[in-house]
Structures are given as structure tokens and as C-alpha cells.
Design a protein around this motif. Structure first.
Motif, PDB file in Angstrom:
ATOM      1  N   GLY A 188      37.801  43.884  31.793  1.00  0.00           N
ATOM      2  CA  GLY A 188      38.603  42.679  31.710  1.00  0.00           C
ATOM      3  C   GLY A 188      40.092  42.977  31.728  1.00  0.00           C
ATOM      4  O   GLY A 188      40.516  44.126  31.623  1.00  0.00           O
ATOM      5  N   PRO A 189      40.889  41.935  31.870  1.00  0.00           N
ATOM      6  CA  PRO A 189      42.343  42.100  31.825  1.00  0.00           C
ATOM      7  C   PRO A 189      42.802  42.317  30.382  1.00  0.00           C
ATOM      8  O   PRO A 189      42.047  42.058  29.435  1.00  0.00           O
ATOM      9  N   GLN A 190      44.010  42.803  30.223  1.00  0.00           N
ATOM     10  CA  GLN A 190      44.592  42.912  28.882  1.00  0.00           C
ATOM     11  C   GLN A 190      44.715  41.500  28.298  1.00  0.00           C
ATOM     12  O   GLN A 190      45.187  40.591  28.970  1.00  0.00           O
ATOM     13  N   ASN A 191      44.301  41.327  27.061  1.00  0.00           N
ATOM     14  CA  ASN A 191      44.417  40.054  26.364  1.00  0.00           C
ATOM     15  C   ASN A 191      45.568  40.169  25.370  1.00  0.00           C
ATOM     16  O   ASN A 191      45.454  40.875  24.362  1.00  0.00           O
ATOM     17  N   VAL A 246      34.056  53.636  45.236  1.00  0.00           N
ATOM     18  CA  VAL A 246      34.273  52.211  45.062  1.00  0.00           C
ATOM     19  C   VAL A 246      35.413  51.993  44.070  1.00  0.00           C
ATOM     20  O   VAL A 246      35.610  52.783  43.151  1.00  0.00           O
ATOM     21  N   VAL A 247      36.171  50.922  44.289  1.00  0.00           N
ATOM     22  CA  VAL A 247      37.238  50.516  43.373  1.00  0.00           C
ATOM     23  C   VAL A 247      36.781  49.238  42.682  1.00  0.00           C
ATOM     24  O   VAL A 247      36.385  48.271  43.346  1.00  0.00           O
ATOM     25  N   ILE A 248      36.826  49.247  41.354  1.00  0.00           N
ATOM     26  CA  ILE A 248      36.386  48.101  40.558  1.00  0.00           C
ATOM     27  C   ILE A 248      37.608  47.482  39.885  1.00  0.00           C
ATOM     28  O   ILE A 248      38.337  48.153  39.152  1.00  0.00           O
ATOM     29  N   ALA A 249      37.825  46.186  40.143  1.00  0.00           N
ATOM     30  CA  ALA A 249      38.938  45.452  39.533  1.00  0.00           C
ATOM     31  C   ALA A 249      38.673  45.262  38.037  1.00  0.00           C
ATOM     32  O   ALA A 249      37.514  45.226  37.607  1.00  0.00           O
TER      33      ALA A 249
END
Length: 154
Positions: A69-72, A60-63
Motif C-alpha cells: 500500500g501507499p504511505q498513510n 515483474v514490477v509491483i506498484a
């Protein structure tokens, strides 16, 4: 038995980035044991585990949004070296404990040193990274009332 909330699950796994570099694996060690449905593992993988059974193998690929989380960009700051009182030589890769603006402890990493200016990154090392998992479900059992109450496997 199928994995459901409050199942105790053991998995073997290999975690890679999008380029195929291994980030973490249980290979050569013990399987990861966790309590399903209480946030013991990243949300995206926890969702993928539902309804699996012992013996199931999957990839599985997890976003990033379902992982760390994305870079903040607000967690990347440049500070004067004097803010690191008592540290003689600051180097890229050094890690320090700091406090977030909300007063929570976070770990920051030095990512650049330019004279007396030090740039730190407070993002999780896997923030913004797409995670590729190969998973094998080793075992599934019902959690005990105590495990459910405590929120982790005993």
C-alpha cells in the motif's frame, strides 16, 4: 502443471527497490513455498504467478497499491517521550508494538527524536515502495485438502 488457485508453489526470488538495492532474496537459502490464491504473498505478485509453470523465469514490477500500500500519513505521529514509559533513551530506528485505532497490534518505528518529542511511523517498511522481483518457479503441485483447509503449505 500451471499455477492456479490452491497450487503449492516454490519460488526463488530476488526483491529490489526502484534503485536496484536488494531488499530480500532466497539466494543462498531455501526457496519460498506458499499456497496460491489465499493471500500468502502480496496481491500483485500472486496475480503475476498465475499460469506460470516450473522452470519459468520472469521479472515483474509491483506498484505499492498491489504490495504493501501507499504511505498513510495518519500512521506517522509525534508523541511526548513520556508515552514510552520505562524506555531510558529513545533512538531513531527503535521499534515498538502498539495498537491501531481499531485495536489491532502494529509495529511502529521511531523516525525522529527532538527533545521530548518522538515521531513514530506505523506504516509497513515497504509501504509506498515500488517492488522489483526476479522470480524463478522451482516447483508446482496441487495442494492437499488439509493445506487448502488451513490456508497454508504443510
Amino acid at each position: 502443471m500451471k499455477i492456479a488457485n490452491h497450487s503449492v508453489v516454490e519460488i526463488n526470488y530476488t526483491l529490489k527497490d526502484a534503485e536496484g538495492t536488494v531488499i530480500d532474496t532466497s539466494e543462498g537459502g531455501q526457496p519460498l513455498k506458499y499456497l496460491q490464491g489465499v493471500g500468502n504473498i502480496i496481491p500483485g505478485l500472486e496475480k503475476e504467478m498465475l499460469d506460470k509453470s516450473a522452470g519459468d523465469k520472469f521479472s515483474v514490477v509491483i506498484a505499492p497499491e498491489e504490495a504493501y500500500g501507499p504511505q498513510n500519513p495518519e500512521l506517522i505521529q509525534t508523541l511526548p517521550s513520556s508515552a514510552f514509559g520505562g524506555v531510558e533513551k529513545l533512538e531513531v530506528g527503535m521499534a515498538f508494538r502498539a495498537q491501531s485505532t481499531e485495536g489491532h497490534p502494529i509495529e511502529v518505528e521511531v523516525i525522529d527524536v527532538d527533545g521530548d518529542q518522538v515521531t513514530i511511523n506505523g506504516n509497513h517498511p515497504l509501504a509506498g515502495v515500488e517492488l522489483h522481483f526476479d522470480v524463478e518457479v522451482v516447483s508446482v503441485r496441487e495442494a492437499t485438502p488439509e493445506e487448502i483447509d488451513h490456508g497454508h503449505v504443510h
